[in-house]
Design a protein around this motif. Structure first.
Motif, short mmCIF file in Angstrom:
data_model
loop_
_atom_site.label_atom_id
_atom_site.label_comp_id
_atom_site.label_asym_id
_atom_site.label_seq_id
_atom_site.Cartn_x
_atom_site.Cartn_y
_atom_site.Cartn_z
N SER A 272 49.85 81.26 65.07
CA SER A 272 48.85 80.39 64.47
C SER A 272 49.09 80.09 63.00
O SER A 272 48.82 78.98 62.53
N GLY A 273 49.53 81.10 62.24
CA GLY A 273 49.58 80.92 60.80
C GLY A 273 48.21 80.92 60.15
O GLY A 273 48.07 80.55 58.99
N ASP A 274 47.20 81.35 60.89
CA ASP A 274 45.83 81.38 60.42
C ASP A 274 45.32 82.81 60.55
O ASP A 274 45.36 83.40 61.62
N ALA A 275 44.81 83.37 59.45
CA ALA A 275 44.45 84.79 59.44
C ALA A 275 43.37 85.12 60.46
O ALA A 275 43.42 86.19 61.10
N GLU A 276 42.40 84.24 60.64
CA GLU A 276 41.35 84.52 61.62
C GLU A 276 41.91 84.51 63.04
O GLU A 276 41.54 85.33 63.88
N MET A 277 42.81 83.56 63.32
CA MET A 277 43.43 83.51 64.65
C MET A 277 44.32 84.73 64.88
O MET A 277 44.42 85.24 66.00
N LEU A 278 44.96 85.21 63.84
CA LEU A 278 45.75 86.44 63.95
C LEU A 278 44.85 87.60 64.34
O LEU A 278 45.18 88.41 65.23
N ARG A 279 43.71 87.71 63.68
CA ARG A 279 42.77 88.79 64.04
C ARG A 279 42.25 88.62 65.46
O ARG A 279 42.01 89.61 66.16
N LEU A 280 42.07 87.36 65.90
CA LEU A 280 41.66 87.12 67.28
C LEU A 280 42.71 87.62 68.26
O LEU A 280 42.38 88.22 69.29
N ALA A 281 43.98 87.38 67.93
CA ALA A 281 45.05 87.88 68.79
C ALA A 281 45.01 89.40 68.89
O ALA A 281 45.16 89.98 69.98
N ILE A 282 44.76 90.07 67.76
CA ILE A 282 44.69 91.53 67.76
C ILE A 282 43.48 92.01 68.55
O ILE A 282 43.57 92.98 69.33
#
Length: 345
Positions: free
Chosen positions: A245-255
């Motif tokens: 994503s390159g988006d911090a919130e989407m990264l946290r969603l993946a985690i």
């Protein structure tokens, strides 16, 4: 010869530069035939990636060998080859370990088409000729049954997506995979394509972009539309997740969507100094998080083999095929994947 040169965001020029020459006995000269635009190239073009110009552009390439050095034994003029974007010797300790993104025989992060990474200009693929060192190690022969355009991203973005899922599916055969797409446009799609090819029981591709969702379905993934926002609930519990994503919130969603003892790999680049991760949850759930540059040369034979066997179809992700002559104007086009075809010869 002609060379596409990045000057600054939004500005490219065709420069007349000296033809490369064989400078070591292991070199070859390659004429580019098809060159893919890497996801990072788009962000260099529009200024999101802070790369100072000028430098030669293009690093995902399929071409034809034109001339070989005296010590080259595996290739000869006329051979069609796929050229990895990172430069590696194949002989140093790191290369022997498979760490081809960290070869000690060349400057750190040495690669084609991105001089700012290493400080050394190795040339760009959107040009008439490119000098490739360590040719017997570097080059991979193009299969006869696959087009150059289909393989154009095999030097970088396809292996980048592949490595995010392949080793984890070897360790956990048939596991379900979630890919959250975004800034690493084609890499996320190639990750989904690779997971389908490698027999994942379920491959979900989640994104906010309709075109990328459509392309994900074209390579066999389930498409899940996301709405931009914060604190989205987990999308499930997946043993393997990929953040493109390159988006911090989407990264946290993946985690949040990674199952206990699962693996989350980020293939995106984050330019912020600080990205907050939920380390307490990751620790408690035993989640492995991986980020870093792909070892492209190491992964290329498996990737090209799956494409050659018809298990993967990267051409379904290619949005535009553009002649070299129009490359300067097309470089900043937002399409997920562009392939430039050499129309000069």
């Amino acid at each position: 010869m002609r060379q596409l040169t990045f000057i600054k965001p939004g500005t490219f020029e065709w420069w007349d530069v000296p033809l490369p020459v064989i400078s070591a006995p292991g070199d070859v000269l390659v004429r580019p035939v098809a060159v893919a635009r890497c996801d990072l190239d788009l962000y260099i073009a529009n200024g999101r990636a802070p790369f100072p110009g000028p430098f030669a552009m293009g690093h995902e390439m399929v071409g034809v060998v034109v001339e070989t050095g005296d010590h080259v034994t595996r290739f000869r003029p006329g051979d069609q080859v796929v050229v990895p974007f990172q430069i590696s010797c194949g002989e140093c300790d790191n290369c022997r370990r498979g760490w081809t993104n960290a070869c000690t025989a060349v400057p750190t992060r040495a690669c084609f088409g991105m001089k700012p990474l290493s400080g050394v200009e190795f040339g760009g693929a959107i040009s008439e000729l490119l000098r490739v060192p360590f040719a017997d190690h570097m080059l991979v022969r193009k299969p006869d049954g696959v087009t150059a355009e289909a393989l154009a991203s095999a030097p970088d973005n396809i292996p980048d997506g592949w490595r995010a899922v392949a080793p984890n599916l070897v360790a956990n055969p048939g596991a379900a995979v979630l890919v959250i797409g975004g800034a690493a446009q084609s890499v996320g799609l190639y990750a989904a394509m690779s997971a389908v090819s490698l027999g994942a029981s379920q491959v979900v591709y989640a994104d906010t972009d309709q075109q990328r969702l459509w392309l994900a379905k074209a390579v066999g993934a389930e498409a899940l539309e996301l709405k931009a926002g914060h604190d989205m609930p987990a999308l499930g519990s997946f043993p393997i997740t990929v953040d493109a994503s390159g988006d911090a919130e989407m990264l946290r969603l993946a985690i949040r969507s990674t199952a206990p003892c699962g693996v989350c790999t980020s293939v995106a680049i984050y330019y912020e100094d600080k990205v907050v991760l939920p380390f307490l949850r990751m620790y408690g759930a035993g989640i492995t998080f991986h980020t870093g540059r792909v070892h492209a040369r190491r992964e290329m034979p498996d990737v090209i083999g799956h494409i050659n066997c018809g298990h993967m179809h990267p051409e379904r992700i290619t949005s535009l095929v553009v002649p070299f002559s129009d490359a300067a104007d097309a470089m900043a086009d937002p399409a997920p994947k562009i392939v430039f075809r050499n129309d000069w010869t």
